[in-house]
Design a protein around this motif. Structure first.
Motif: not given
Lengths: 504, 309
Positions: B262, B268, B265-266
């Motif tokens: 998570t 990024a 992905q955040e």
């Protein structure tokens, strides 16, 4: 350094040396040639298209859709809230599990072909509504938006029973329910870009059009019903940002496809972190359009004009940064100004119109804000002399010279008819300048030297490069960005992949 | 993972001995394990280290605990090298990857010993080194083929020649599989660099030795400086930097920790990085090598040109 606007009278270029002759723009007067609206049927209000039926929104709320060229109300559009979104996602899930996900590819194909054919049959009606609702010139909606939208369905229909050939050495499966959010610049065309590959790959869809341009998506809902698609395979829900957020955050979505600004794209990418949702993002751009001294100059000028003023500049891949080789800068800029003088800004439904209405008041304000910034930063502005209607949202074609890499009008996306011009000397210099930006959606290069074309096109860090042409689109041609301009491709074989899971 | 095999003598199973030499016995020359940045082997600028012991509690090495600054310097090197590496011909890149395989093959014994010292059984160490060599050969072969398989000439309606080709995403930051001493970094590096990307990779913290020894292999394989940069240290400390650096185009995460995924992905989303999450537990399987891993780190570029006079 001279600030602000060039005095218009300074540069009334005469095309004929005979004293007293008129400039090109003045000498060609066109009689109005409006497209008829008689055959267009618009309801007083539009409901949400969920599970094959038009249903009223649970909030009971509707918002106005206006014609940006007249500011007159066209219709009322339902506003979907989280409850409606949930209903639509459930309908899509049921349709996926019950029908569409299991249907043979060749049967899916036939449904999608039907949509393409009905769109072609109703093309004129769709074109007129698109121009009324969004402000784009009828010539563009008639010759570009609608035909390309139908072609997109026709192209992807054929993929539905050939998916295995798209993933060499692997197996592919559909994903499930796709949540799709589209922008207002090419309303029906973007709906087609999103829905066609999703359906071909065996997914079902919940689509949200932009709040200023919902009408053709709702017409598409009628067409989908006419094509007798199983209920719930395509659901179309209308609303603004909150509706989109509810769709993005819905737990039963397998894929998000978004076209819009980089700012919102980043919010979406962050919002779905930690979930299993796949995504494609087609975001902003600030394309470099590069013209070399050895280009066919007149042809290039035409391309540059089309590159920035097509669709009022409301194009994510617009050629909004022009780089002119120093040796031809004077000539190119003079020719651009001349050509700008001949552009006709006005009624989107008039077949003579080159530049229609700015899509909304908000967008017009944004453009004006950037113009101020450009002038304050020391840019030298030139605007076409053309008359513009007193009612509605219109803006004159505009260019800026005397700007630099650090100018905000050079580095930020304006999404309007505003071109920023810089000069360069060498190939290396212009490639460096062109790439020195977080965006990477598209680019253009103009030269008659083949080896130079390949040098530049291979080094520009952008997903779509037009060489000696600009702003061309085709269903078979992948489109999408590098860097902060997005993730994934739409169109062609590569545009199918984001709607599939690949198993090795 | 497998326990140390007791069949080996203690001397053989350790990379170096830091004990006193007894009479008549030769004192080992110990290797200092350092980082690999821009083709050089610097220590971490932070001066920090962590102690790597074998399962008996004996010191194997003091390992550099890389800092954010080391990572940033590695990214500068990777960015500087990227264009030149991508511009090398596909044939040349293929030969360089094949050369890496050759160099690794010639040092099989060293790698097997090193893996054993970090807890591998002899059989699993051999299997992993063998597969590592083979996987490099596999990707070397793709260097001039994935473009053909995944490109297209697009039959547009208008009178234009239109084609789409894959191009490298750019600079890739990789958190390699934690459980493996060698096949993890090979599996992550090879598909990235064969596609013209440059990488900064964090080695397994538990089994870091062979990653640095692999840097020596890279160093002697005509891989240009900066194409592969290898750091050692703690994933928990470096993960946010790998994911939020604004000059990184893609971040690859190998692992299963939901909170870490998570977070990657955040972060990024700050510059629309491509986050790639590989969750497999077994990197020895055939499925961990395929051309789609190359394509995960490619962008498709479409070029139009009119057909006319």
């Amino acid at each position: 350094m001279k600030k602000g606007v060039t005095k218009k009278d300074d540069r009334k270029i005469k095309f004929d040396s005979v004293k007293g002759s008129k400039s090109l723009g003045e000498s060609w007067e066109y009689a109005p040639a409006p497209e008829s609206k008689d055959h267009v049927r618009l309801e007083k209000k539009y409901d949400l298209f969920i599970d094959g039926k038009f249903v009223s929104p649970s909030s009971g709320k509707y918002f106005d859709s206006i014609n940006p060229a007249t500011e007159g109300k066209l219709s009322e559009i339902a506003e979907a809230n989280a409850k409606d979104v949930d209903k639509a996602v459930q309908a899509a899930r049921n349709a996926y599990n019950g029908v569409w996900g299991k249907m043979a590819g060749k049967e899916r194909a036939k449904y999608i072909y039907r949509i393409a054919r009905i769109m072609q049959e109703r093309a004129r009606e769709l074109a007129v509504i698109e121009s009324m609702d969004g402000g784009k010139p009828i010539r563009e909606s008639r010759d570009i938006d609608i035909p390309l939208a139908a072609a997109r369905f026709f192209y992807y229909a054929g993929w539905a029973d050939k998916i295995d050939y798209a993933v060499p050495g692997a197996k592919a499966n559909s994903l499930g329910v796709a949540g799709q959010i589209i922008p207002w610049n090419f309303p029906l065309l973007m709906a087609a870009w999103k829905i066609a590959p999703a359906l071909a790959a065996g997914n079902t869809v919940v689509l949200k059009p932009a709040e200023t341009t919902s009408l053709t998506a709702l017409k598409l809902a009628e067409i989908i019903r006419e094509a007798d698609l199983p209920p719930g395979v395509v659901n179309i829900i209308t609303g603004a940002g909150a509706t989109g957020a509810a769709l993005v955050n819905h737990p039963d979505i397998n894929k998000i496809a978004f076209t819009g600004s980089t700012d919102v794209g980043k919010i979406i990418q962050k919002a779905i972190a930690g979930t299993k949702k796949k995504y494609t993002l087609e975001l902003g751009g600030k394309a470099a359009n590069i013209i070399f001294e050895d280009a066919a100059i007149d042809q290039a000028v035409e391309g540059i004009i089309n590159g920035i003023f097509f669709n009022q500049g409301h194009v994510c891949c617009a050629g909004s940064r022009l780089f002119v080789q120093e040796s031809v800068a004077k000539t190119v800029i003079r020719k651009l100004k001349d050509r700008m003088e001949t552009l006709i800004v006005g009624d989107p439904l008039d077949k003579n119109t080159d530049i229609g209405a700015i899509n909304s008041k908000d967008q017009l304000e944004k453009i004006k804000k950037y113009i101020k910034i450009g002038v304050n930063e020391g840019g030298e502005m030139y605007q076409a002399n053309c008359p513009i209607p007193s009612k509605g949202f219109f803006y004159r074609p505009t260019l800026f010279t005397n700007v630099s890499q650090s100018s905000r009008i050079v580095s930020e996306e304006i999404f309007g008819p505003v071109l920023a011009i810089q000069t360069f000397r060498t190939v290396e210099e212009v490639i460096e300048k062109a790439n020195n930006i977080p965006y990477g959606l598209s680019g253009g290069v103009w030269t008659d030297k083949g080896s130079k074309i390949f040098k530049v096109t291979s080094q520009l860090r952008a997903g779509v490069i037009w060489a000696n042409t600009y702003n061309k689109f085709d269903p078979t041609s992948p489109f999408g960005g590098y860097k902060e301009s997005g993730v994934g491709r739409e169109g062609g074989l590569h545009g199918l992949m984001p709607y599939l899971t690949i198993q090795n | 993972m497998d326990q140390i095999e007791k069949t080996k003598t203690e001397e053989q199973s350790k990379v170096h001995s830091n004990g006193q030499s007894s009479k008549g016995k030769r004192l080992d020359v110990m290797k200092t394990y350092k980082l690999f940045i821009d083709g050089k082997f610097p220590r971490t600028e932070s001066g920090r280290y962590y102690v790597l012991n074998n399962s008996e509690g004996e010191l194997l090495a003091n390992i550099c605990q890389s800092s954010r600054k080391d990572f940033r310097e590695a990214i500068v090197a990777a960015r500087k090298a990227q264009h030149g590496w991508a511009s090398k011909s596909a044939y040349n890149k293929g030969q360089i990857l094949y050369r890496i395989a050759e160099m690794l093959e010639s040092r099989r014994a060293q790698f097997i010993d090193e893996l054993i010292s970090q807890g591998y059984s002899s059989a699993s160490a051999q299997a992993e080194v063998n597969l590592s060599v083979d996987r490099l050969v596999y990707y070397a072969g793709w260097s001039d083929k994935y473009q053909q398989v995944f490109s297209s000439v697009n039959p547009v309606e208008s009178s234009h020649f239109n084609f789409s080709v894959p191009e490298p995403t750019g600079v890739v930051a990789i958190l390699s599989p934690e459980e493996y001493g060698l096949i993890g970094i090979i599996s992550a590096i090879a598909p990235a660099i064969v596609g013209g990307n440059t990488v900064v990779i964090l080695a397994s913290a538990e089994k870091p030795l062979s990653s640095i020894t692999f840097a020596e292999v890279l160093h002697s394989s005509d891989v240009p400086a900066g194409v592969v940069n290898i750091l050692t240290g703690y994933r928990s400390e470096l993960l946010p930097h790998f994911a939020n650096h604004m000059d990184v185009n893609a971040v690859v995460y190998c692992g299963n920790n939901a909170a870490e995924i998570t977070s990657i992905q955040e972060l990024a989303s700050l510059n629309v990085k491509r986050p790639l999450i590989y969750t497999e537990n077994n990197w020895m399987k055939e499925e961990s090598q395929n051309p789609y891993r190359i394509m995960d780190l490619q962008e498709i570029k479409t070029t139009w040109h009119p057909i006319g006079q």
